[in-house]
Design a protein around this motif. Sequence first.
Motif, PDB file in Angstrom:
ATOM      1  N   PRO A 332     -14.950  14.578  -1.001  1.00 16.83           N
ATOM      2  CA  PRO A 332     -14.852  13.578  -2.069  1.00 16.83           C
ATOM      3  C   PRO A 332     -15.995  13.730  -3.066  1.00 16.83           C
ATOM      4  O   PRO A 332     -17.141  13.998  -2.677  1.00 16.83           O
ATOM      5  CB  PRO A 332     -14.955  12.239  -1.316  1.00 16.83           C
ATOM      6  CG  PRO A 332     -14.548  12.562   0.085  1.00 16.83           C
ATOM      7  CD  PRO A 332     -15.009  13.963   0.344  1.00 16.83           C
ATOM      8  N   LEU A 333     -15.679  13.602  -4.348  1.00 13.12           N
ATOM      9  CA  LEU A 333     -16.704  13.718  -5.381  1.00 13.12           C
ATOM     10  C   LEU A 333     -17.603  12.487  -5.375  1.00 13.12           C
ATOM     11  O   LEU A 333     -17.195  11.406  -4.959  1.00 13.12           O
ATOM     12  CB  LEU A 333     -16.051  13.889  -6.750  1.00 13.12           C
ATOM     13  CG  LEU A 333     -15.147  15.108  -6.917  1.00 13.12           C
ATOM     14  CD1 LEU A 333     -14.525  15.135  -8.303  1.00 13.12           C
ATOM     15  CD2 LEU A 333     -15.911  16.406  -6.647  1.00 13.12           C
ATOM     16  N   CYS A 334     -18.822  12.683  -5.839  1.00 11.06           N
ATOM     17  CA  CYS A 334     -19.787  11.580  -5.931  1.00 11.06           C
ATOM     18  C   CYS A 334     -19.899  11.182  -7.400  1.00 11.06           C
ATOM     19  O   CYS A 334     -20.702  11.752  -8.149  1.00 11.06           O
ATOM     20  CB  CYS A 334     -21.140  12.027  -5.379  1.00 11.06           C
ATOM     21  SG  CYS A 334     -22.347  10.694  -5.298  1.00 11.06           S
ATOM     22  N   LEU A 335     -19.072  10.234  -7.814  1.00  7.80           N
ATOM     23  CA  LEU A 335     -18.975   9.872  -9.225  1.00  7.80           C
ATOM     24  C   LEU A 335     -19.680   8.555  -9.519  1.00  7.80           C
ATOM     25  O   LEU A 335     -19.161   7.703 -10.236  1.00  7.80           O
ATOM     26  CB  LEU A 335     -17.496   9.796  -9.641  1.00  7.80           C
ATOM     27  CG  LEU A 335     -16.667  11.068  -9.424  1.00  7.80           C
ATOM     28  CD1 LEU A 335     -15.265  10.877  -9.956  1.00  7.80           C
ATOM     29  CD2 LEU A 335     -17.337  12.277 -10.071  1.00  7.80           C
ATOM     30  N   GLU A 336     -20.880   8.411  -8.965  1.00 11.67           N
ATOM     31  CA  GLU A 336     -21.632   7.197  -9.255  1.00 11.67           C
ATOM     32  C   GLU A 336     -21.984   7.155 -10.739  1.00 11.67           C
ATOM     33  O   GLU A 336     -22.203   8.186 -11.371  1.00 11.67           O
ATOM     34  CB  GLU A 336     -22.903   7.123  -8.399  1.00 11.67           C
ATOM     35  CG  GLU A 336     -24.057   8.016  -8.872  1.00 11.67           C
ATOM     36  CD  GLU A 336     -23.938   9.458  -8.435  1.00 11.67           C
ATOM     37  OE1 GLU A 336     -22.852   9.845  -7.943  1.00 11.67           O
ATOM     38  OE2 GLU A 336     -24.908  10.219  -8.590  1.00 11.67           O
ATOM     39  N   ARG A 337     -22.028   5.950 -11.305  1.00 12.35           N
ATOM     40  CA  ARG A 337     -22.403   5.770 -12.697  1.00 12.35           C
ATOM     41  C   ARG A 337     -23.864   5.330 -12.712  1.00 12.35           C
ATOM     42  O   ARG A 337     -24.190   4.148 -12.660  1.00 12.35           O
ATOM     43  CB  ARG A 337     -21.505   4.732 -13.369  1.00 12.35           C
ATOM     44  CG  ARG A 337     -20.371   5.344 -14.137  1.00 12.35           C
ATOM     45  CD  ARG A 337     -19.333   6.035 -13.277  1.00 12.35           C
ATOM     46  NE  ARG A 337     -18.352   5.113 -12.707  1.00 12.35           N
ATOM     47  CZ  ARG A 337     -17.339   5.482 -11.954  1.00 12.35           C
ATOM     48  NH1 ARG A 337     -17.164   6.757 -11.645  1.00 12.35           N
ATOM     49  NH2 ARG A 337     -16.499   4.595 -11.487  1.00 12.35           N
ATOM     50  N   LYS A 338     -24.752   6.304 -12.773  1.00 13.99           N
ATOM     51  CA  LYS A 338     -26.179   6.051 -12.630  1.00 13.99           C
ATOM     52  C   LYS A 338     -26.867   5.939 -13.982  1.00 13.99           C
ATOM     53  O   LYS A 338     -26.571   6.705 -14.900  1.00 13.99           O
ATOM     54  CB  LYS A 338     -26.823   7.178 -11.807  1.00 13.99           C
ATOM     55  CG  LYS A 338     -28.299   6.988 -11.546  1.00 13.99           C
ATOM     56  CD  LYS A 338     -28.838   8.116 -10.671  1.00 13.99           C
ATOM     57  CE  LYS A 338     -30.334   7.947 -10.428  1.00 13.99           C
ATOM     58  NZ  LYS A 338     -30.877   9.029  -9.601  1.00 13.99           N
ATOM     59  N   TRP A 339     -27.775   4.994 -14.118  1.00 16.53           N
ATOM     60  CA  TRP A 339     -28.625   4.891 -15.293  1.00 16.53           C
ATOM     61  C   TRP A 339     -29.871   5.728 -15.032  1.00 16.53           C
ATOM     62  O   TRP A 339     -30.655   5.439 -14.140  1.00 16.53           O
ATOM     63  CB  TRP A 339     -29.005   3.428 -15.542  1.00 16.53           C
ATOM     64  CG  TRP A 339     -29.855   3.211 -16.764  1.00 16.53           C
ATOM     65  CD1 TRP A 339     -29.463   3.275 -18.072  1.00 16.53           C
ATOM     66  CD2 TRP A 339     -31.253   2.886 -16.799  1.00 16.53           C
ATOM     67  NE1 TRP A 339     -30.514   3.003 -18.914  1.00 16.53           N
ATOM     68  CE2 TRP A 339     -31.638   2.762 -18.160  1.00 16.53           C
ATOM     69  CE3 TRP A 339     -32.222   2.681 -15.813  1.00 16.53           C
ATOM     70  CZ2 TRP A 339     -32.932   2.450 -18.560  1.00 16.53           C
ATOM     71  CZ3 TRP A 339     -33.527   2.368 -16.217  1.00 16.53           C
ATOM     72  CH2 TRP A 339     -33.864   2.257 -17.558  1.00 16.53           C
ATOM     73  N   TYR A 340     -30.026   6.806 -15.784  1.00 12.29           N
ATOM     74  CA  TYR A 340     -31.152   7.709 -15.578  1.00 12.29           C
ATOM     75  C   TYR A 340     -32.348   7.235 -16.400  1.00 12.29           C
ATOM     76  O   TYR A 340     -32.288   7.198 -17.634  1.00 12.29           O
ATOM     77  CB  TYR A 340     -30.773   9.140 -15.979  1.00 12.29           C
ATOM     78  CG  TYR A 340     -29.672   9.729 -15.137  1.00 12.29           C
ATOM     79  CD1 TYR A 340     -29.913  10.207 -13.849  1.00 12.29           C
ATOM     80  CD2 TYR A 340     -28.369   9.811 -15.631  1.00 12.29           C
ATOM     81  CE1 TYR A 340     -28.898  10.748 -13.075  1.00 12.29           C
ATOM     82  CE2 TYR A 340     -27.344  10.350 -14.864  1.00 12.29           C
ATOM     83  CZ  TYR A 340     -27.613  10.817 -13.585  1.00 12.29           C
ATOM     84  OH  TYR A 340     -26.602  11.346 -12.823  1.00 12.29           O
ATOM     85  N   ASP A 341     -33.413   6.881 -15.734  1.00 14.88           N
ATOM     86  CA  ASP A 341     -34.622   6.398 -16.400  1.00 14.88           C
ATOM     87  C   ASP A 341     -35.445   7.595 -16.862  1.00 14.88           C
ATOM     88  O   ASP A 341     -36.071   8.292 -16.072  1.00 14.88           O
ATOM     89  CB  ASP A 341     -35.437   5.532 -15.431  1.00 14.88           C
ATOM     90  CG  ASP A 341     -36.646   4.897 -16.099  1.00 14.88           C
ATOM     91  OD1 ASP A 341     -36.892   5.184 -17.292  1.00 14.88           O
ATOM     92  OD2 ASP A 341     -37.349   4.110 -15.433  1.00 14.88           O
ATOM     93  N   VAL A 342     -35.439   7.840 -18.169  1.00 14.34           N
ATOM     94  CA  VAL A 342     -36.228   8.931 -18.747  1.00 14.34           C
ATOM     95  C   VAL A 342     -37.264   8.377 -19.722  1.00 14.34           C
ATOM     96  O   VAL A 342     -37.724   9.067 -20.629  1.00 14.34           O
ATOM     97  CB  VAL A 342     -35.328   9.980 -19.435  1.00 14.34           C
ATOM     98  CG1 VAL A 342     -34.442  10.679 -18.419  1.00 14.34           C
ATOM     99  CG2 VAL A 342     -34.474   9.328 -20.523  1.00 14.34           C
ATOM    100  N   GLY A 343     -37.596   7.098 -19.545  1.00 13.62           N
ATOM    101  CA  GLY A 343     -38.606   6.474 -20.376  1.00 13.62           C
ATOM    102  C   GLY A 343     -38.060   5.719 -21.574  1.00 13.62           C
ATOM    103  O   GLY A 343     -38.825   5.264 -22.432  1.00 13.62           O
ATOM    104  N   GLN A 344     -36.736   5.541 -21.637  1.00 17.41           N
ATOM    105  CA  GLN A 344     -36.136   4.832 -22.761  1.00 17.41           C
ATOM    106  C   GLN A 344     -36.362   3.327 -22.667  1.00 17.41           C
ATOM    107  O   GLN A 344     -36.706   2.801 -21.603  1.00 17.41           O
ATOM    108  CB  GLN A 344     -34.628   5.127 -22.853  1.00 17.41           C
ATOM    109  CG  GLN A 344     -33.772   4.544 -21.737  1.00 17.41           C
ATOM    110  CD  GLN A 344     -33.594   5.476 -20.574  1.00 17.41           C
ATOM    111  OE1 GLN A 344     -34.580   6.002 -20.071  1.00 17.41           O
ATOM    112  NE2 GLN A 344     -32.357   5.673 -20.127  1.00 17.41           N
ATOM    113  N   ASP A 345     -36.168   2.637 -23.768  1.00 16.63           N
ATOM    114  CA  ASP A 345     -36.254   1.179 -23.792  1.00 16.63           C
ATOM    115  C   ASP A 345     -35.179   0.625 -22.857  1.00 16.63           C
ATOM    116  O   ASP A 345     -33.995   0.901 -23.028  1.00 16.63           O
ATOM    117  CB  ASP A 345     -36.020   0.677 -25.229  1.00 16.63           C
ATOM    118  CG  ASP A 345     -36.267  -0.818 -25.393  1.00 16.63           C
ATOM    119  OD1 ASP A 345     -35.965  -1.575 -24.447  1.00 16.63           O
ATOM    120  OD2 ASP A 345     -36.724  -1.224 -26.469  1.00 16.63           O
TER     121      ASP A 345
END
Length: 353
Positions: A332-345
């Motif tokens: 099964p694919l891992c299709l989580e909808r993750k918010w990637y913290d790259v330093g944005q507001d």
Amino acid sequence: MAIKIYPPTDMCIITTYRCPMRCKMCDIWNNPTEVKKEIQPEELEILPHVKFVNITGGEPFVRQDLEAIVKVLFTKSPRVVISTSGWFEDRIIDLAKKHPHIGIRVSIEGLSQKNDELRGKSGGFDRGLRTLLLLKEMGVKDIGFGCTVSNNNSADMLSLYRLSKSLGMEFATAAFHNSYYFHKYDNRITNKDKVIADFEELIAMQLKENHPKSWARAFFNNGLINYIEGNRRMLPCEAGLVNFFVDPYGEVYPCNGLEERYWMESMGNIRQASSFKEIWESEQAERVRAQVRSCPKNCWMVGTASPVMKKYIRHPLKWMLKNKVRSLLHQPLCLERKWYDVGQDPTQGDLRL
């Protein structure tokens, strides 16, 4: 701390708001520009050299001077792609004969019945597909479909993907948005479960391909699911840093997703500047970029998603490799909808009014 401003790499030229189609998800056709007020080819000479140019509308091929526009833009970039309905078959073919390296993306929203229903023009599917087949026969390489998913056409999206793959053509996806550009403010996906399920099926098919570009498109489509669910963008929006849009009146905007109910401000106008650098490095442009950094919209469109997918490549790459392996192992694919913290507001994309 001031952000260092580099020259842009991508630009989109909105040549007109005139259009022969009557799309349900777009109201451009109901807000046409006056021909005499549209930006002229010579006015585009001020634009910078970039890696990629998209020519769009409305329908670019309503312009009788489109070839002159193309000539100017090929002096600005090695790659120029026109987004079109495919309605004006002869004009498209004639232009491609003169400029065989032109890219053409025909907007097709479904198979024959669904496409013509959504685009409000009988025969639109036939003309669009016939245009693509003729271009392929001519040997034009940079051609493909563009499908905007709205309500009740996601199943047809899968059929179009299979068709494009069998023809060896590009296949780009989008989900409908609200903005000044579309002149539309009531677009809303109501059958989310069905649309999301179909996008997940598309992602699974793209991950089975052998091309990393298809895996990147799978990641982009996962971002579309994230947008449809109403979440913050998985990666930040940095519109106005590496890309910009020019509207038919010469206004320079960071993107085409702005709405006045949130905010909408131009970086400047090419008709009023002595050089593009004057606009790009202005205090006004920096004010616009500051608003982008805290923009409440959660748009996910290729023009602003693609640059950050490349900039923060470690996140899409990790997702792609993990899911490619799972695909190969029939897991099964891992299709989580993750918010990637790259330093944005952290407030960017929180949909506040």
